[in-house]
Design an enzyme around this catalytic site. Structure first.
Site, mmCIF file in Angstrom:
data_model
loop_
_atom_site.group_PDB
_atom_site.id
_atom_site.type_symbol
_atom_site.label_atom_id
_atom_site.label_comp_id
_atom_site.label_asym_id
_atom_site.label_seq_id
_atom_site.Cartn_x
_atom_site.Cartn_y
_atom_site.Cartn_z
ATOM 1 N N CYS A 1 0.834 -1.214 0.000
ATOM 2 C CA CYS A 1 0.000 0.000 0.000
ATOM 3 C C CYS A 1 0.864 1.257 0.000
ATOM 4 O O CYS A 1 0.515 2.264 -0.627
ATOM 5 C CB CYS A 1 -0.888 0.032 1.232
ATOM 6 S SG CYS A 1 -2.021 -1.340 1.342
HETATM 7 C C1 BEZ Z 1 0.531 -4.638 1.888
HETATM 8 O O1 BEZ Z 1 -0.112 -3.637 1.586
HETATM 9 O O2 BEZ Z 1 1.725 -4.673 1.749
HETATM 10 C C2 BEZ Z 1 -0.160 -5.856 2.401
HETATM 11 C C3 BEZ Z 1 -1.326 -5.747 3.126
HETATM 12 C C4 BEZ Z 1 -1.934 -6.884 3.630
HETATM 13 C C5 BEZ Z 1 -1.369 -8.128 3.365
HETATM 14 C C6 BEZ Z 1 -0.214 -8.231 2.608
HETATM 15 C C7 BEZ Z 1 0.396 -7.095 2.108
#
Ligand code: BEZ
Length: 214
Positions: A45
Site C-alpha cells: 500500500c
Molecule cells: C501490503 O499492503 O503490503 C499488504 C497488506 C496486507 C497483506 C499483505 C500485504
C-alpha cells in the site's frame, strides 16, 4: 448489496486526510477512481499511494480524481503519509478515507471474508461523472495494482463515450480502435469516422484512434 457495472456508486459521508466529504458532492462532474487498502503501514500500500500521488496530474488531465480508503484513523493516515514521503519520495496528495467502522468497505463489498477475515481486499472502482460504476477490479492484498493499467482503462472508457468505439486486446492509447457493432448507419459512420475504416468482418471494423479530448 452487490454492486454491478452500471449501478450508481453508493454515496457516503466520510472523514479523510483532506477533511470530511460527501462522496457524490466531492466527485462533482468529474470521473473518480476509488481504491481500497487493506491497512496502513503495509509495504504494498505504501508503494501504491506513492505512485497514485505521482500520477494525480495525469488523472486530472483526464478530468478524474483519485481517492483512497483504509480502515485506520485520519491521525494514523497522516502518520503514514510521513512514511510515504520518506520511502517513496512523494507527498500524499490525494484524500485517504478513514473508514474505521468499515461503512464504506461494506457498502462497496470490499470485505471478502473467505480471502481475509480482517482487512479489505484491494478494490478499484472507476466511477463516471453520472456516478455510475464503469469498471471494478479486485486484487488480493498481496498484489500491488498497476496504475498505468487504470489510466489505460480510463482512456478506453472515455473514448467509448466520446466516439462509439471499443478498444481491442492489449490496446494502448494512440493505437487502432474498433467501431461498436451497433453502429451501422453509413451516414453516421462517415460523419464519425471521416478517416474511414477497415472492415475485416462485418462485426470487426478498425479505425485510427480518435484524438483524445475530441
Ligand atoms: C501490503 O499492503 O503490503 C499488504 C497488506 C496486507 C497483506 C499483505 C500485504
Amino acid at each position: 448489496m452487490t454492486i454491478l457495472l452500471g449501478d450508481v456508486a453508493p454515496d457516503f459521508q466520510a472523514q479523510t486526510t483532506e477533511g470530511p466529504l460527501s462522496f457524490h458532492e466531492w466527485i462533482g462532474d468529474t470521473w473518480c477512481i476509488l481504491f481500497s487498502h487493506p491497512k496502513n503501514f503495509t509495504p504494498v500500500c505504501t508503494t501504491e499511494l506513492g505512485e497514485a500521488s505521482r500520477l494525480k496530474e495525469a488523472f486530472l488531465e483526464r478530468n478524474c480524481k483519485l481517492i483512497g480508503l483504509s480502515i485506520d484513523s485520519v491521525a494514523d493516515h497522516h502518520r503514514w503519509a510521513q512514511d510515504i514521503q520518506e520511502t517513496q519520495g512523494q507527498t500524499l496528495n490525494i484524500p485517504l478515507i478513514a473508514d474505521h467502522d468499515c461503512a464504506v468497505a461494506s457498502a462497496y463489498d470490499m470485505l471478502h471474508p473467505s480471502s481475509d477475515t480482517t482487512f479489505t481486499v484491494r478494490c478499484v472502482f472507476v466511477i463516471d461523472p453520472f456516478k455510475k460504476v464503469r469498471l471494478m477490479l479486485t486484487y488480493p492484498a498481496s498484489t500491488g495494482r498497476n496504475f498505468a493499467e487504470i489510466l489505460r482503462v480510463l482512456d478506453s472508457l472515455q473514448l467509448t463515450d466520446a466516439h462509439s468505439v471499443a478498444t481491442p486486446v492489449n490496446w494502448l492509447p494512440g493505437e487502432e480502435v474498433v467501431i461498436l457493432p451497433t453502429l451501422t448507419d453509413p451516414a453516421v459512420l462517415q460523419q464519425k469516422f471521416p478517416q474511414g475504416y477497415k472492415e475485416i468482418k462485418p462485426y470487426l471494423r478498425t479505425t485510427p484512434c480518435p484524438a483524445a479530448g475530441t
